[in-house]
Design a protein around this motif. Sequence first.
Motif, PDB file in Angstrom:
ATOM      1  N   ALA A  56      39.905  31.321  31.383  1.00 25.31           N
ATOM      2  CA  ALA A  56      41.308  31.479  30.989  1.00 25.31           C
ATOM      3  C   ALA A  56      42.077  32.281  32.027  1.00 25.31           C
ATOM      4  O   ALA A  56      43.237  31.973  32.341  1.00 25.31           O
ATOM      5  N   LEU A  57      41.449  33.303  32.588  1.00 24.21           N
ATOM      6  CA  LEU A  57      42.110  34.094  33.618  1.00 24.21           C
ATOM      7  C   LEU A  57      42.353  33.264  34.871  1.00 24.21           C
ATOM      8  O   LEU A  57      43.432  33.311  35.472  1.00 24.21           O
ATOM      9  N   ALA A  58      41.333  32.498  35.264  1.00 27.93           N
ATOM     10  CA  ALA A  58      41.466  31.701  36.483  1.00 27.93           C
ATOM     11  C   ALA A  58      42.515  30.612  36.335  1.00 27.93           C
ATOM     12  O   ALA A  58      43.273  30.327  37.268  1.00 27.93           O
ATOM     13  N   ALA A  76      43.898  39.601  40.052  1.00 26.90           N
ATOM     14  CA  ALA A  76      44.609  38.408  40.516  1.00 26.90           C
ATOM     15  C   ALA A  76      45.365  37.739  39.382  1.00 26.90           C
ATOM     16  O   ALA A  76      46.435  37.146  39.604  1.00 26.90           O
ATOM     17  N   ALA A  77      44.841  37.822  38.161  1.00 22.43           N
ATOM     18  CA  ALA A  77      45.494  37.194  37.010  1.00 22.43           C
ATOM     19  C   ALA A  77      46.642  38.037  36.462  1.00 22.43           C
ATOM     20  O   ALA A  77      47.407  37.555  35.618  1.00 22.43           O
ATOM     21  N   GLY A  78      46.769  39.283  36.913  1.00 23.67           N
ATOM     22  CA  GLY A  78      47.892  40.104  36.481  1.00 23.67           C
ATOM     23  C   GLY A  78      47.574  41.126  35.416  1.00 23.67           C
ATOM     24  O   GLY A  78      48.504  41.746  34.881  1.00 23.67           O
ATOM     25  N   GLU A  79      46.302  41.380  35.133  1.00 25.72           N
ATOM     26  CA  GLU A  79      45.951  42.353  34.087  1.00 25.72           C
ATOM     27  C   GLU A  79      45.990  43.802  34.588  1.00 25.72           C
ATOM     28  O   GLU A  79      46.036  44.727  33.777  1.00 25.72           O
ATOM     29  N   LEU A  93      41.844  34.265  42.940  1.00 21.80           N
ATOM     30  CA  LEU A  93      41.321  33.847  41.644  1.00 21.80           C
ATOM     31  C   LEU A  93      40.066  32.998  41.807  1.00 21.80           C
ATOM     32  O   LEU A  93      39.063  33.201  41.112  1.00 21.80           O
ATOM     33  N   GLU A  94      40.113  32.045  42.720  1.00 23.69           N
ATOM     34  CA  GLU A  94      38.980  31.144  42.898  1.00 23.69           C
ATOM     35  C   GLU A  94      37.754  31.883  43.422  1.00 23.69           C
ATOM     36  O   GLU A  94      36.633  31.692  42.939  1.00 23.69           O
TER      37      GLU A  94
END
Length: 439
Positions: free
Chosen positions: A262-264, A434-437, A357-358
């Motif tokens: 979900a994060l990616a 990278a996902a913004g958390e 992300l990857e």
Amino acid sequence: MNPLSPLRAFENPTAARRCIAVLALVTLAAPTVAAAQTVLDPADERHRGDADGRPGDADEGSLSEAEVIRLARDRAPASVVAGATEALADARARTAGLHPNPSLSWEREAIPTGPGEVEDVVAASIPIDLIRPRAARSLAGSEGEWMRAEASLARTGAVLDAVLAYYDAVLAQARVEVLAQAVADLDEAARVLARREAAGSASGYESTRLAIAGELGRSHLAEARGALTRAQARLAGLLGLAPASVRVAPGLALMPAGAEAALAHSGGAARAAIRHAQASQRLAAEAQERARWSWLPAIELGGGVKRAGGDYGYVVGVSVNLPIFDRGQALRAEAEARVALSSARADALARTIDADLEVALVSFRAARQELERFDARTAGQVEALLAAAKSGYREGERSIVELLDAQRAQTEVVERRLSLLRTAKRAEARLRAAAGELQ
């Protein structure tokens, strides 16, 4: 129960020597076993956090991961600089493209050779330029939004550094605790063995081997304490705390299976930097549209009061800036370049976040998969190896060297597992960033 207490029940010297050898194995194995229990077992409910995989509440007086993130957002050096950068962007946006000030003038005209009349003129003028200030405001806004994007990236990096430093401190603290217990157990074993030697029921080889193991344990403990001090100092520096006051909550937990996907797949949509980069693009396009009319000349309107002798009158006027040399081409060129720059920046940022992300996703999944595979293939075998070594030694078929070799195999297995765990946690943190958390 004290694991050394059974030694006092042995009166048979042979049985005593066998028990002492097994005790040496147990005390040497204690650090790795304790580390495996203290640091993390992903399936262990005692170390599970919330439903999103984050650690639960910390022990009283110790730092949790959530607290580290909160402090890093406010106190980390890069976060402080990011806040100042955002303040500068706000100041530039507020002051860019201001209209020129009106002017007030007074003039006196007298001709000494004439009739002696004096003329006074008091006049005010107002420049009117509706095109260039608006374009300038859009240009400043575009640059300000990118400054905010850079500030957001810097703050995210600061929080990520603090989280990684927190993981290092947790691991270092756990290593110190288990090594300290191991050294204490070895010291107690040495005292018991000394009493057995005095009674003539222990060999000098066993005593020497145990003494060497004790010195190795103390050396590893000193090294681990130094590593913990360094980790605490680094974490304290990032959070603006005194190193002596830094205590971290024990236990780390991997995020639940499937949460990483979900994060990616979010593509970093929650990143404030992405939003600011897009806003920079929009304002640059707005500036380009406004600069198209920058060839229009500026106008200045004026008017005032004139006194000549005892009579009063008025003056009015208008002036136009002729666009002969400056036809707004500089403003149009800057706006066009800003559009290209903001587009390139936004594209580069999006590609960088996608790559982060990857890479983090691949690293996390690989480490977790290898951790699970390694556990499944080695845990039972190491236990069987230790059991066989213990049984063989009790029967007189194996030596203490074989027992210690089995223990070293277990140590290598646990250290490899912790290495995979560290890789997975660091990849998880980078994925979350990278996902913004972590912004």
